[in-house]
Design a protein around this motif. Structure first.
Motif, PDB file in Angstrom:
ATOM      1  N   PHE A  91       0.858  -1.307   0.018  1.00 40.04           N
ATOM      2  CA  PHE A  91      -0.187   0.104  -0.035  1.00 40.04           C
ATOM      3  C   PHE A  91       0.993   1.264   0.132  1.00 40.04           C
ATOM      4  O   PHE A  91       2.057   1.181   0.390  1.00 40.04           O
ATOM      5  CB  PHE A  91      -0.713  -0.048   1.237  1.00 40.04           C
TER       6      PHE A  91
ATOM      7  N   ASN B  84       0.520   3.886   1.801  1.00 41.15           N
ATOM      8  CA  ASN B  84       1.087   4.305   3.074  1.00 41.15           C
ATOM      9  C   ASN B  84       1.578   3.119   4.037  1.00 41.15           C
ATOM     10  O   ASN B  84       1.563   3.303   5.129  1.00 41.15           O
ATOM     11  CB  ASN B  84      -0.253   5.064   3.643  1.00 41.15           C
TER      12      ASN B  84
ATOM     13  N   SER C 147       0.817   0.731   5.842  1.00 35.72           N
ATOM     14  CA  SER C 147      -0.537  -0.072   6.225  1.00 35.72           C
ATOM     15  C   SER C 147       0.296  -1.186   7.123  1.00 35.72           C
ATOM     16  O   SER C 147      -0.429  -2.212   7.164  1.00 35.72           O
ATOM     17  CB  SER C 147      -1.337  -0.622   5.146  1.00 35.72           C
ATOM     18  N   LEU C 148       1.368  -0.828   8.011  1.00 35.74           N
ATOM     19  CA  LEU C 148       1.707  -1.827   8.850  1.00 35.74           C
ATOM     20  C   LEU C 148       0.782  -1.776  10.042  1.00 35.74           C
ATOM     21  O   LEU C 148       0.333  -0.684  10.515  1.00 35.74           O
ATOM     22  CB  LEU C 148       2.942  -1.732   9.398  1.00 35.74           C
TER      23      LEU C 148
ATOM     24  N   ARG D 215       9.970   0.734   7.282  1.00 34.92           N
ATOM     25  CA  ARG D 215       8.557   0.355   7.072  1.00 34.92           C
ATOM     26  C   ARG D 215       8.247  -0.169   5.742  1.00 34.92           C
ATOM     27  O   ARG D 215       7.525  -1.294   5.737  1.00 34.92           O
ATOM     28  CB  ARG D 215       7.491   1.589   7.409  1.00 34.92           C
TER      29      ARG D 215
END
Ligand code: ADP
Ligand code: MG
Lengths: 282, 262
Positions: free
Chosen positions: A84, A86, A88-89, A144
Protein backbone atom coordinates in the motif's frame (compact mmCIF):
# COMPACT_ATOMS: atom_id res chain seq x y z
CA UNK A 1 1.36 -17.72 -26.72
CA UNK A 2 -0.16 -18.10 -23.25
CA UNK A 3 -2.93 -15.63 -22.37
CA UNK A 4 -1.94 -12.66 -20.21
CA UNK A 5 -1.94 -13.31 -16.47
CA UNK A 6 -3.79 -10.09 -15.80
CA UNK A 7 -6.41 -8.68 -18.16
CA UNK A 8 -8.41 -5.50 -17.75
CA UNK A 9 -10.99 -4.77 -20.43
CA UNK A 10 -13.10 -1.62 -20.58
CA UNK A 11 -12.86 -1.09 -16.84
CA UNK A 12 -14.56 2.01 -15.42
CA UNK A 13 -14.98 3.25 -11.90
CA UNK A 14 -16.73 6.24 -10.40
CA UNK A 15 -17.40 7.37 -6.87
CA UNK A 16 -20.40 9.10 -5.43
CA UNK A 17 -19.56 12.55 -4.24
CA UNK A 18 -22.49 14.16 -2.56
CA UNK A 19 -25.12 14.21 -5.25
CA UNK A 20 -22.63 14.01 -8.11
CA UNK A 21 -20.92 11.05 -9.60
CA UNK A 22 -17.17 11.45 -9.93
CA UNK A 23 -15.99 9.33 -12.80
CA UNK A 24 -12.39 8.47 -11.91
CA UNK A 25 -11.35 5.74 -14.34
CA UNK A 26 -12.77 5.18 -17.78
CA UNK A 27 -12.19 2.52 -20.43
CA UNK A 28 -9.10 1.02 -18.84
CA UNK A 29 -7.51 -1.72 -20.94
CA UNK A 30 -4.36 -3.45 -19.77
CA UNK A 31 -2.79 -6.84 -20.31
CA UNK A 32 0.12 -7.99 -18.21
CA UNK A 33 1.98 -11.17 -19.07
CA UNK A 34 3.28 -13.62 -16.53
CA UNK A 35 6.66 -12.43 -15.28
CA UNK A 36 6.26 -8.98 -16.75
CA UNK A 37 7.12 -5.82 -14.82
CA UNK A 38 4.75 -3.01 -15.81
CA UNK A 39 4.96 0.52 -14.44
CA UNK A 40 1.99 2.87 -14.50
CA UNK A 41 2.85 6.54 -14.24
CA UNK A 42 0.43 9.39 -13.80
CA UNK A 43 -0.53 12.57 -12.07
CA UNK A 44 -1.46 12.46 -8.44
CA UNK A 45 -5.18 12.20 -7.90
CA UNK A 46 -5.71 10.71 -11.35
CA UNK A 47 -6.87 7.35 -10.03
CA UNK A 48 -3.76 5.20 -9.66
CA UNK A 49 -4.68 3.93 -6.23
CA UNK A 50 -8.18 3.30 -7.49
CA UNK A 51 -6.72 1.19 -10.30
CA UNK A 52 -4.61 -0.85 -7.87
CA UNK A 53 -7.61 -1.31 -5.56
CA UNK A 54 -9.65 -2.60 -8.51
CA UNK A 55 -6.99 -5.16 -9.44
CA UNK A 56 -6.58 -6.09 -5.77
CA UNK A 57 -10.33 -6.66 -5.58
CA UNK A 58 -10.81 -4.18 -2.75
CA UNK A 59 -13.35 -2.31 -4.84
CA UNK A 60 -15.51 -3.52 -7.73
CA UNK A 61 -15.55 -1.89 -11.17
CA UNK A 62 -18.73 -0.26 -12.46
CA UNK A 63 -18.11 -1.65 -15.91
CA UNK A 64 -15.63 -3.89 -17.68
CA UNK A 65 -13.85 -7.08 -16.76
CA UNK A 66 -10.83 -7.85 -14.63
CA UNK A 67 -9.37 -11.32 -15.10
CA UNK A 68 -6.47 -12.96 -13.29
CA UNK A 69 -5.38 -16.21 -14.92
CA UNK A 70 -8.62 -16.08 -16.92
CA UNK A 71 -10.78 -15.99 -13.81
CA UNK A 72 -12.79 -12.88 -12.96
CA UNK A 73 -11.71 -10.99 -9.87
CA UNK A 74 -14.54 -11.01 -7.34
CA UNK A 75 -12.66 -9.85 -4.28
CA UNK A 76 -9.26 -9.70 -2.65
CA UNK A 77 -7.14 -12.83 -2.88
CA UNK A 78 -3.80 -14.17 -1.75
CA UNK A 79 -2.79 -14.49 -5.41
CA UNK A 80 -2.41 -10.70 -5.47
CA UNK A 81 -0.07 -9.12 -2.97
CA UNK A 82 -0.43 -5.40 -2.34
CA UNK A 83 2.13 -2.95 -1.04
CA UNK A 84 0.00 0.00 0.00
CA UNK A 85 0.93 3.60 -0.60
CA UNK A 86 1.09 4.31 3.12
CA UNK A 87 2.72 1.04 4.24
CA UNK A 88 -0.31 -0.02 6.29
CA UNK A 89 1.64 -1.89 8.93
CA UNK A 90 -0.21 -2.78 12.07
CA UNK A 91 1.45 -0.58 14.72
CA UNK A 92 0.85 -2.95 17.63
CA UNK A 93 2.77 -5.79 15.95
CA UNK A 94 6.51 -6.17 15.55
CA UNK A 95 8.20 -6.54 12.17
CA UNK A 96 8.19 -10.30 12.58
CA UNK A 97 4.56 -10.38 13.66
CA UNK A 98 3.44 -8.16 10.80
CA UNK A 99 4.97 -10.57 8.32
CA UNK A 100 3.77 -13.57 10.33
CA UNK A 101 0.19 -12.33 10.15
CA UNK A 102 0.32 -12.71 6.38
CA UNK A 103 2.26 -15.97 6.34
CA UNK A 104 -0.07 -17.69 8.80
CA UNK A 105 -2.92 -16.76 6.56
CA UNK A 106 -1.24 -17.89 3.34
CA UNK A 107 0.23 -21.15 4.61
CA UNK A 108 -1.95 -22.27 7.50
CA UNK A 109 -1.03 -25.92 7.07
CA UNK A 110 2.70 -25.51 7.31
CA UNK A 111 4.33 -26.67 10.52
CA UNK A 112 5.26 -23.85 12.88
CA UNK A 113 9.01 -24.23 12.31
CA UNK A 114 8.66 -23.98 8.57
CA UNK A 115 6.54 -20.87 8.84
CA UNK A 116 9.09 -19.23 11.11
CA UNK A 117 11.92 -20.00 8.70
CA UNK A 118 9.85 -18.62 5.86
CA UNK A 119 9.15 -15.40 7.74
CA UNK A 120 12.81 -14.99 8.70
CA UNK A 121 13.84 -15.53 5.10
CA UNK A 122 11.71 -12.68 3.82
CA UNK A 123 12.76 -10.35 6.63
CA UNK A 124 16.33 -11.21 5.69
CA UNK A 125 15.58 -10.53 2.04
CA UNK A 126 14.71 -6.90 2.81
CA UNK A 127 17.67 -6.59 5.21
CA UNK A 128 15.61 -6.15 8.34
CA UNK A 129 16.80 -9.06 10.45
CA UNK A 130 18.31 -6.75 13.10
CA UNK A 131 14.96 -4.95 13.42
CA UNK A 132 12.77 -8.05 13.47
CA UNK A 133 11.55 -7.40 17.02
CA UNK A 134 10.81 -3.70 16.58
CA UNK A 135 7.45 -2.08 16.15
CA UNK A 136 6.71 0.14 13.13
CA UNK A 137 6.89 3.33 15.22
CA UNK A 138 10.56 2.58 15.92
CA UNK A 139 11.38 2.22 12.22
CA UNK A 140 12.26 4.80 9.60
CA UNK A 141 10.02 5.28 6.58
CA UNK A 142 12.29 3.19 4.40
CA UNK A 143 12.35 0.35 6.90
CA UNK A 144 8.58 0.40 7.21
CA UNK A 145 8.22 0.17 3.48
CA UNK A 146 10.59 -2.81 3.43
CA UNK A 147 8.44 -4.57 6.00
CA UNK A 148 5.48 -3.89 3.78
CA UNK A 149 7.32 -5.36 0.80
CA UNK A 150 8.38 -8.40 2.84
CA UNK A 151 4.82 -8.95 4.00
CA UNK A 152 3.49 -8.86 0.45
CA UNK A 153 6.25 -11.11 -0.92
CA UNK A 154 6.07 -13.65 1.90
CA UNK A 155 2.58 -14.64 0.80
CA UNK A 156 4.18 -15.61 -2.53
CA UNK A 157 1.49 -14.03 -4.66
CA UNK A 158 1.33 -14.48 -8.41
CA UNK A 159 1.02 -10.75 -8.94
CA UNK A 160 2.63 -8.06 -6.88
CA UNK A 161 0.82 -4.71 -6.84
CA UNK A 162 3.00 -1.82 -5.70
CA UNK A 163 1.20 1.48 -5.11
CA UNK A 164 3.80 4.26 -5.10
CA UNK A 165 5.84 2.19 -2.69
CA UNK A 166 8.74 4.62 -2.53
CA UNK A 167 6.81 7.84 -2.96
CA UNK A 168 7.23 9.08 0.59
CA UNK A 169 10.95 8.35 0.88
CA UNK A 170 14.00 10.54 0.46
CA UNK A 171 16.08 10.16 -2.70
CA UNK A 172 18.85 8.04 -1.17
CA UNK A 173 16.54 5.59 0.59
CA UNK A 174 14.50 5.45 -2.57
CA UNK A 175 17.56 4.45 -4.62
CA UNK A 176 18.51 1.73 -2.14
CA UNK A 177 15.01 0.31 -2.16
CA UNK A 178 14.82 0.46 -5.95
CA UNK A 179 17.93 -1.69 -6.05
CA UNK A 180 16.34 -4.07 -3.58
CA UNK A 181 13.16 -4.36 -5.61
CA UNK A 182 15.25 -4.97 -8.73
CA UNK A 183 17.30 -7.67 -6.96
CA UNK A 184 14.20 -9.41 -5.61
CA UNK A 185 12.51 -9.25 -8.99
CA UNK A 186 15.59 -10.69 -10.72
CA UNK A 187 15.43 -13.59 -8.32
CA UNK A 188 11.90 -14.85 -8.80
CA UNK A 189 10.57 -12.85 -11.74
CA UNK A 190 7.21 -12.08 -10.22
CA UNK A 191 4.55 -10.36 -12.25
CA UNK A 192 4.60 -6.79 -11.02
CA UNK A 193 2.38 -3.77 -11.50
CA UNK A 194 4.21 -0.75 -10.12
CA UNK A 195 2.51 2.59 -9.63
CA UNK A 196 4.92 5.50 -9.50
CA UNK A 197 5.17 9.16 -10.31
CA UNK A 198 8.92 8.96 -10.85
CA UNK A 199 9.80 8.35 -14.49
CA UNK A 200 13.39 7.38 -13.64
CA UNK A 201 12.13 4.79 -11.23
CA UNK A 202 9.80 3.40 -13.87
CA UNK A 203 12.60 3.26 -16.46
CA UNK A 204 14.97 1.64 -14.01
CA UNK A 205 12.63 -1.15 -13.00
CA UNK A 206 9.95 -1.80 -15.60
CA UNK A 207 9.80 -3.69 -18.89
CA UNK A 208 7.00 -1.45 -20.03
CA UNK A 209 5.63 1.90 -18.96
CA UNK A 210 1.97 2.83 -19.36
CA UNK A 211 0.96 6.42 -18.65
CA UNK A 212 -2.38 7.25 -17.07
CA UNK A 213 -4.04 10.45 -18.22
CA UNK A 214 -5.02 13.14 -15.73
CA UNK A 215 -8.47 12.68 -14.24
CA UNK A 216 -11.36 12.83 -14.11
CA UNK A 217 -12.21 10.02 -16.51
CA UNK A 218 -8.57 9.00 -16.62
CA UNK A 219 -7.59 6.29 -19.03
CA UNK A 220 -4.40 4.46 -19.92
CA UNK A 221 -2.20 5.62 -22.78
CA UNK A 222 -0.07 3.56 -25.13
CA UNK A 223 2.65 1.28 -23.79
CA UNK A 224 6.20 2.56 -23.88
CA UNK A 225 8.65 -0.33 -23.99
CA UNK A 226 11.79 0.22 -21.96
CA UNK A 227 14.96 -0.60 -23.93
CA UNK A 228 18.08 -2.34 -22.69
CA UNK A 229 18.61 -5.39 -20.59
CA UNK A 230 18.59 -5.78 -16.88
CA UNK A 231 19.86 -5.06 -14.39
CA UNK A 232 20.00 -1.47 -15.42
CA UNK A 233 22.52 0.94 -14.19
CA UNK A 234 21.13 4.05 -12.53
CA UNK A 235 23.79 6.25 -14.15
CA UNK A 236 23.00 4.80 -17.52
CA UNK A 237 19.28 5.39 -17.09
CA UNK A 238 20.03 9.00 -16.27
CA UNK A 239 22.38 9.62 -19.21
CA UNK A 240 22.08 7.15 -22.07
CA UNK A 241 20.48 8.62 -25.20
CA UNK A 242 17.82 5.91 -25.57
CA UNK A 243 16.59 6.61 -22.01
CA UNK A 244 16.71 10.33 -22.60
CA UNK A 245 14.59 9.80 -25.65
CA UNK A 246 12.09 7.66 -23.74
CA UNK A 247 11.89 10.16 -20.91
CA UNK A 248 11.24 12.95 -23.41
CA UNK A 249 8.49 11.01 -25.17
CA UNK A 250 6.79 10.05 -21.92
CA UNK A 251 6.98 13.54 -20.50
CA UNK A 252 5.63 15.01 -23.67
CA UNK A 253 2.79 12.52 -23.73
CA UNK A 254 1.91 13.19 -20.10
CA UNK A 255 2.06 16.95 -20.42
CA UNK A 256 0.25 17.28 -23.74
CA UNK A 257 -1.92 14.30 -24.56
CA UNK A 258 -2.71 13.36 -20.98
CA UNK A 259 -3.72 16.86 -20.04
CA UNK A 260 -4.84 18.06 -23.42
CA UNK A 261 -8.49 17.41 -22.89
CA UNK A 262 -10.83 19.96 -21.34
CA UNK A 263 -11.02 19.62 -17.58
CA UNK A 264 -14.40 18.88 -16.09
CA UNK A 265 -15.36 20.47 -12.81
CA UNK A 266 -12.78 21.91 -10.50
CA UNK A 267 -10.74 18.98 -9.33
CA UNK A 268 -7.82 20.89 -7.96
CA UNK A 269 -5.77 17.88 -6.95
CA UNK A 270 -5.92 16.46 -10.46
CA UNK A 271 -4.83 19.66 -12.12
CA UNK A 272 -1.50 19.91 -10.34
CA UNK A 273 1.20 18.06 -12.24
CA UNK A 274 3.62 16.05 -10.17
CA UNK A 275 6.77 17.98 -9.48
CA UNK A 276 8.94 15.09 -10.52
CA UNK A 277 7.26 14.88 -13.90
CA UNK A 278 7.99 18.50 -14.59
CA UNK A 279 11.52 18.17 -13.35
CA UNK A 280 12.17 15.33 -15.80
CA UNK A 281 11.21 17.61 -18.65
CA UNK A 282 14.18 19.90 -18.27
CA UNK B 1 1.63 32.23 32.71
CA UNK B 2 4.53 32.08 35.10
CA UNK B 3 5.81 28.62 35.76
CA UNK B 4 8.99 28.99 37.73
CA UNK B 5 10.62 25.84 38.99
CA UNK B 6 12.54 25.47 42.22
CA UNK B 7 13.90 22.48 44.14
CA UNK B 8 11.22 20.21 45.64
CA UNK B 9 8.45 22.36 44.17
CA UNK B 10 6.48 19.19 43.38
CA UNK B 11 6.30 18.54 47.14
CA UNK B 12 6.28 22.04 48.55
CA UNK B 13 3.54 23.53 46.40
CA UNK B 14 0.90 20.89 47.21
CA UNK B 15 1.91 21.13 50.89
CA UNK B 16 1.37 24.89 50.88
CA UNK B 17 -2.02 24.41 49.21
CA UNK B 18 -2.89 21.75 51.78
CA UNK B 19 -2.02 24.05 54.67
CA UNK B 20 -4.06 26.83 53.10
CA UNK B 21 -7.10 24.57 52.79
CA UNK B 22 -6.61 23.37 56.37
CA UNK B 23 -6.55 26.97 57.60
CA UNK B 24 -9.72 27.78 55.69
CA UNK B 25 -11.34 24.71 57.20
CA UNK B 26 -10.25 25.65 60.75
CA UNK B 27 -11.42 29.21 60.31
CA UNK B 28 -14.77 28.10 58.96
CA UNK B 29 -15.41 25.68 61.79
CA UNK B 30 -14.42 28.37 64.30
CA UNK B 31 -16.59 31.11 62.82
CA UNK B 32 -19.58 30.66 60.53
CA UNK B 33 -19.90 26.87 60.45
CA UNK B 34 -20.05 25.92 64.10
CA UNK B 35 -21.24 22.38 63.43
CA UNK B 36 -18.32 21.65 61.12
CA UNK B 37 -15.71 19.75 63.16
CA UNK B 38 -12.25 21.32 63.21
CA UNK B 39 -9.33 19.47 61.58
CA UNK B 40 -7.88 18.58 64.96
CA UNK B 41 -11.17 17.26 66.27
CA UNK B 42 -11.63 15.26 63.10
CA UNK B 43 -8.25 13.69 63.51
CA UNK B 44 -8.89 12.89 67.20
CA UNK B 45 -12.14 11.14 66.37
CA UNK B 46 -10.80 9.35 63.31
CA UNK B 47 -7.61 8.06 64.84
CA UNK B 48 -8.84 4.53 65.67
CA UNK B 49 -10.24 4.16 62.16
CA UNK B 50 -7.14 5.39 60.42
CA UNK B 51 -4.44 3.87 62.60
CA UNK B 52 -6.07 0.45 62.52
CA UNK B 53 -7.51 0.70 59.03
CA UNK B 54 -8.45 -2.98 58.78
CA UNK B 55 -9.76 -3.53 62.30
CA UNK B 56 -13.20 -5.04 62.79
CA UNK B 57 -14.63 -4.13 66.15
CA UNK B 58 -18.22 -4.68 65.22
CA UNK B 59 -20.55 -4.68 62.25
CA UNK B 60 -20.84 -0.90 62.25
CA UNK B 61 -17.43 -0.14 63.67
CA UNK B 62 -14.61 -1.10 61.34
CA UNK B 63 -11.35 0.39 60.06
CA UNK B 64 -11.80 2.84 57.25
CA UNK B 65 -9.88 0.84 54.67
CA UNK B 66 -11.88 -2.24 55.58
CA UNK B 67 -15.00 -0.29 54.68
CA UNK B 68 -13.30 0.96 51.56
CA UNK B 69 -12.47 -2.62 50.66
CA UNK B 70 -16.14 -3.64 50.92
CA UNK B 71 -16.97 -0.76 48.60
CA UNK B 72 -14.25 -1.75 46.18
CA UNK B 73 -15.53 -5.32 46.00
CA UNK B 74 -18.98 -4.03 45.18
CA UNK B 75 -17.58 -1.61 42.62
CA UNK B 76 -15.58 -4.44 41.05
CA UNK B 77 -18.74 -6.46 40.55
CA UNK B 78 -20.70 -3.62 38.98
CA UNK B 79 -17.74 -2.46 36.94
CA UNK B 80 -17.05 -5.93 35.51
CA UNK B 81 -20.66 -6.13 34.48
CA UNK B 82 -20.38 -2.68 32.88
CA UNK B 83 -17.36 -3.77 30.82
CA UNK B 84 -18.93 -7.09 29.86
CA UNK B 85 -21.97 -5.29 28.53
CA UNK B 86 -20.28 -2.11 27.38
CA UNK B 87 -17.59 -3.52 25.12
CA UNK B 88 -19.85 -5.62 22.87
CA UNK B 89 -22.39 -2.82 22.74
CA UNK B 90 -19.65 -0.36 21.78
CA UNK B 91 -18.32 -2.72 19.12
CA UNK B 92 -21.78 -3.09 17.62
CA UNK B 93 -22.34 0.66 17.65
CA UNK B 94 -18.96 1.23 16.03
CA UNK B 95 -19.38 -1.39 13.33
CA UNK B 96 -22.96 -0.87 12.26
CA UNK B 97 -24.38 2.45 11.13
CA UNK B 98 -27.88 1.00 11.24
CA UNK B 99 -27.42 -0.14 14.81
CA UNK B 100 -26.08 3.30 15.73
CA UNK B 101 -28.99 5.09 14.12
CA UNK B 102 -31.40 2.88 16.05
CA UNK B 103 -29.81 2.86 19.47
CA UNK B 104 -27.94 6.13 19.72
CA UNK B 105 -30.99 8.21 20.77
CA UNK B 106 -31.85 5.70 23.49
CA UNK B 107 -28.28 5.75 24.79
CA UNK B 108 -28.20 9.52 24.80
CA UNK B 109 -31.39 9.53 26.88
CA UNK B 110 -30.28 6.87 29.37
CA UNK B 111 -26.74 8.22 29.80
CA UNK B 112 -27.51 11.32 31.89
CA UNK B 113 -29.87 9.49 34.28
CA UNK B 114 -28.62 9.79 37.87
CA UNK B 115 -27.73 6.71 39.94
CA UNK B 116 -30.30 7.89 42.45
CA UNK B 117 -32.94 7.28 39.80
CA UNK B 118 -31.69 3.84 38.81
CA UNK B 119 -31.38 2.47 42.30
CA UNK B 120 -35.08 2.19 43.15
CA UNK B 121 -35.59 0.41 39.85
CA UNK B 122 -32.80 -2.02 40.79
CA UNK B 123 -34.44 -2.62 44.15
CA UNK B 124 -37.72 -3.39 42.46
CA UNK B 125 -36.05 -5.68 39.94
CA UNK B 126 -33.84 -7.65 42.31
CA UNK B 127 -35.60 -7.22 45.67
CA UNK B 128 -32.22 -7.25 47.43
CA UNK B 129 -29.95 -4.33 48.09
CA UNK B 130 -26.63 -5.71 46.90
CA UNK B 131 -27.73 -6.77 43.40
CA UNK B 132 -29.55 -3.46 43.13
CA UNK B 133 -26.33 -1.59 43.92
CA UNK B 134 -24.36 -3.70 41.42
CA UNK B 135 -27.02 -3.05 38.78
CA UNK B 136 -26.89 0.68 39.42
CA UNK B 137 -23.10 0.82 39.23
CA UNK B 138 -23.09 -1.20 36.03
CA UNK B 139 -25.72 0.81 34.21
CA UNK B 140 -24.30 4.18 35.25
CA UNK B 141 -20.66 3.42 34.57
CA UNK B 142 -20.88 1.56 31.27
CA UNK B 143 -21.51 4.56 29.01
CA UNK B 144 -17.94 5.84 28.67
CA UNK B 145 -16.85 2.32 27.75
CA UNK B 146 -19.66 2.00 25.21
CA UNK B 147 -19.02 5.37 23.60
CA UNK B 148 -15.23 5.19 23.56
CA UNK B 149 -15.26 1.69 22.12
CA UNK B 150 -17.63 2.84 19.39
CA UNK B 151 -15.47 5.88 18.60
CA UNK B 152 -12.39 3.63 18.56
CA UNK B 153 -13.94 1.21 16.10
CA UNK B 154 -14.97 4.05 13.82
CA UNK B 155 -11.45 5.47 14.00
CA UNK B 156 -9.77 2.27 12.78
CA UNK B 157 -8.01 3.34 9.57
CA UNK B 158 -9.38 1.83 6.40
CA UNK B 159 -5.78 0.82 5.61
CA UNK B 160 -5.72 -1.65 8.48
CA UNK B 161 -8.99 -3.17 7.32
CA UNK B 162 -7.62 -3.39 3.78
CA UNK B 163 -4.65 -5.38 5.09
CA UNK B 164 -7.12 -7.86 6.53
CA UNK B 165 -9.18 -7.94 3.37
CA UNK B 166 -6.18 -8.55 1.13
CA UNK B 167 -5.24 -11.47 3.41
CA UNK B 168 -8.82 -12.74 3.16
CA UNK B 169 -9.50 -12.60 6.88
CA UNK B 170 -12.78 -14.02 8.08
CA UNK B 171 -15.11 -11.75 10.06
CA UNK B 172 -13.85 -13.27 13.26
CA UNK B 173 -10.20 -12.74 12.29
CA UNK B 174 -10.98 -9.18 11.28
CA UNK B 175 -12.41 -8.59 14.74
CA UNK B 176 -9.74 -10.35 16.78
CA UNK B 177 -6.64 -9.46 14.76
CA UNK B 178 -7.42 -5.96 13.54
CA UNK B 179 -10.48 -4.31 15.03
CA UNK B 180 -9.92 -5.22 18.69
CA UNK B 181 -6.20 -4.40 18.90
CA UNK B 182 -6.72 -1.18 16.98
CA UNK B 183 -9.56 -0.16 19.30
CA UNK B 184 -7.87 -1.17 22.55
CA UNK B 185 -6.36 2.26 23.35
CA UNK B 186 -9.78 3.88 23.02
CA UNK B 187 -11.37 1.15 25.09
CA UNK B 188 -8.92 1.71 27.92
CA UNK B 189 -9.75 5.39 28.00
CA UNK B 190 -13.37 4.31 28.34
CA UNK B 191 -12.44 1.81 31.07
CA UNK B 192 -10.72 4.52 33.08
CA UNK B 193 -13.64 6.95 32.82
CA UNK B 194 -16.07 4.14 33.65
CA UNK B 195 -14.14 3.24 36.77
CA UNK B 196 -14.32 6.86 37.92
CA UNK B 197 -18.08 6.83 37.54
CA UNK B 198 -18.44 3.44 39.21
CA UNK B 199 -16.61 4.78 42.25
CA UNK B 200 -18.75 7.91 42.19
CA UNK B 201 -21.91 5.83 42.19
CA UNK B 202 -20.92 3.51 45.02
CA UNK B 203 -21.46 6.05 47.78
CA UNK B 204 -24.93 6.92 46.62
CA UNK B 205 -25.77 3.25 46.16
CA UNK B 206 -24.56 2.31 49.63
CA UNK B 207 -26.32 5.23 51.27
CA UNK B 208 -29.66 4.28 49.83
CA UNK B 209 -29.36 0.54 50.31
CA UNK B 210 -27.41 0.31 53.54
CA UNK B 211 -24.87 -2.08 52.09
CA UNK B 212 -21.73 -1.92 54.28
CA UNK B 213 -18.88 0.20 52.84
CA UNK B 214 -17.53 3.73 53.05
CA UNK B 215 -20.77 5.17 51.76
CA UNK B 216 -22.84 3.14 54.21
CA UNK B 217 -20.53 4.14 57.03
CA UNK B 218 -20.81 7.79 56.05
CA UNK B 219 -24.60 7.70 56.16
CA UNK B 220 -24.67 5.80 59.41
CA UNK B 221 -22.32 8.28 61.10
CA UNK B 222 -24.43 11.14 59.79
CA UNK B 223 -27.44 9.57 61.45
CA UNK B 224 -25.43 9.08 64.67
CA UNK B 225 -24.39 12.74 64.52
CA UNK B 226 -20.64 11.92 64.39
CA UNK B 227 -19.78 14.52 61.80
CA UNK B 228 -16.02 14.00 62.06
CA UNK B 229 -16.43 10.64 60.40
CA UNK B 230 -18.26 12.17 57.47
CA UNK B 231 -15.13 14.14 56.69
CA UNK B 232 -13.01 11.04 57.20
CA UNK B 233 -15.19 9.20 54.70
CA UNK B 234 -15.04 12.00 52.16
CA UNK B 235 -11.25 12.06 52.31
CA UNK B 236 -11.06 8.27 52.04
CA UNK B 237 -13.40 8.19 49.05
CA UNK B 238 -11.34 10.88 47.35
CA UNK B 239 -8.03 9.17 48.00
CA UNK B 240 -9.19 5.75 46.85
CA UNK B 241 -10.72 7.28 43.73
CA UNK B 242 -7.46 9.07 43.01
CA UNK B 243 -5.43 5.87 43.38
CA UNK B 244 -7.85 3.98 41.13
CA UNK B 245 -7.54 6.64 38.46
CA UNK B 246 -3.74 6.60 38.64
CA UNK B 247 -3.68 2.82 38.31
CA UNK B 248 -5.98 2.91 35.31
CA UNK B 249 -3.88 5.64 33.68
CA UNK B 250 -0.84 3.43 34.06
CA UNK B 251 -2.59 0.51 32.40
CA UNK B 252 -4.01 2.81 29.74
CA UNK B 253 -0.61 4.16 28.80
CA UNK B 254 0.68 0.60 28.41
CA UNK B 255 -1.93 -0.07 25.76
CA UNK B 256 -1.46 3.15 23.86
CA UNK B 257 -0.13 2.12 20.48
CA UNK B 258 2.03 4.86 19.04
CA UNK B 259 0.38 6.61 16.18
CA UNK B 260 2.38 6.19 13.01
CA UNK B 261 2.90 9.40 11.09
CA UNK B 262 0.81 8.43 8.16
N1 ADP C 1 -13.43 5.84 -1.83
C1 ADP C 1 -13.51 6.97 -2.54
N2 ADP C 1 -14.63 7.73 -2.48
C2 ADP C 1 -14.71 8.87 -3.17
N3 ADP C 1 -13.76 9.36 -3.96
C3 ADP C 1 -12.61 8.66 -4.06
C4 ADP C 1 -12.42 7.44 -3.36
N4 ADP C 1 -11.18 6.96 -3.65
C5 ADP C 1 -10.64 7.85 -4.48
N5 ADP C 1 -11.49 8.86 -4.75
C6 ADP C 1 -11.24 9.99 -5.65
O1 ADP C 1 -10.77 9.45 -6.86
C7 ADP C 1 -9.73 10.25 -7.39
C8 ADP C 1 -8.49 9.40 -7.62
O2 ADP C 1 -7.98 8.97 -6.38
P1 ADP C 1 -6.73 8.02 -6.27
O3 ADP C 1 -7.01 6.76 -6.98
O4 ADP C 1 -6.38 7.88 -4.82
O5 ADP C 1 -5.59 8.85 -7.01
P2 ADP C 1 -4.02 8.62 -7.07
O6 ADP C 1 -3.68 7.36 -6.35
O7 ADP C 1 -3.67 8.59 -8.51
O8 ADP C 1 -3.40 9.83 -6.40
C9 ADP C 1 -9.51 11.38 -6.42
O9 ADP C 1 -10.18 12.51 -6.90
C10 ADP C 1 -10.13 10.88 -5.15
O10 ADP C 1 -10.61 11.95 -4.39
MG1 MG D 1 -2.52 7.02 -4.78
Amino acid sequence: MPPPLLQLTGVAKSFRRGRDNLSVLHDINLNVDRGEFVAIVGFSGSGKTTLISLIAGLIAPDAGKILVADRPVVGPGLDRGVVFQNYSLLPWLTVFENVALAVEQAFPNWPFEKRCRHIERFIEMVNLTPARGKRPAELSGGMRQRVSVARALAVEPEILLLDEPLGALDALTRATLQDEIERIWERDRKTVVLITNDLDEAMLLADRIVPLTAGPRATLGPSFAVPADRPRDRQNVARAPEFKQLRRELTEWLLTVARGKPMRGDHKETSTPQVSLVREAV
Amino acid sequence: MNDRRFPFDWLLLPLVALVACGLLWSLSSATWAKSLPSPLKTWEMSKPYVLQPFAKRGELDQGVLRFAWYSLVLVAKGYSLALLAGVPLGLLLGMSKIFTRGFDPIIQILRPVSPLAWLPLGLILFQKSEPAAVFTIAICSMWPTVLNTAVGVRAVPQDYLNVGRVLQFTRWQMLSKILLPATLPYMFTGFRLSLGIAWLVIVAAEMLTGVPGVGGFLWQEYNSLIYEHIILCILTIGLVGFVLDRLMSLIESRFRTPDLAR
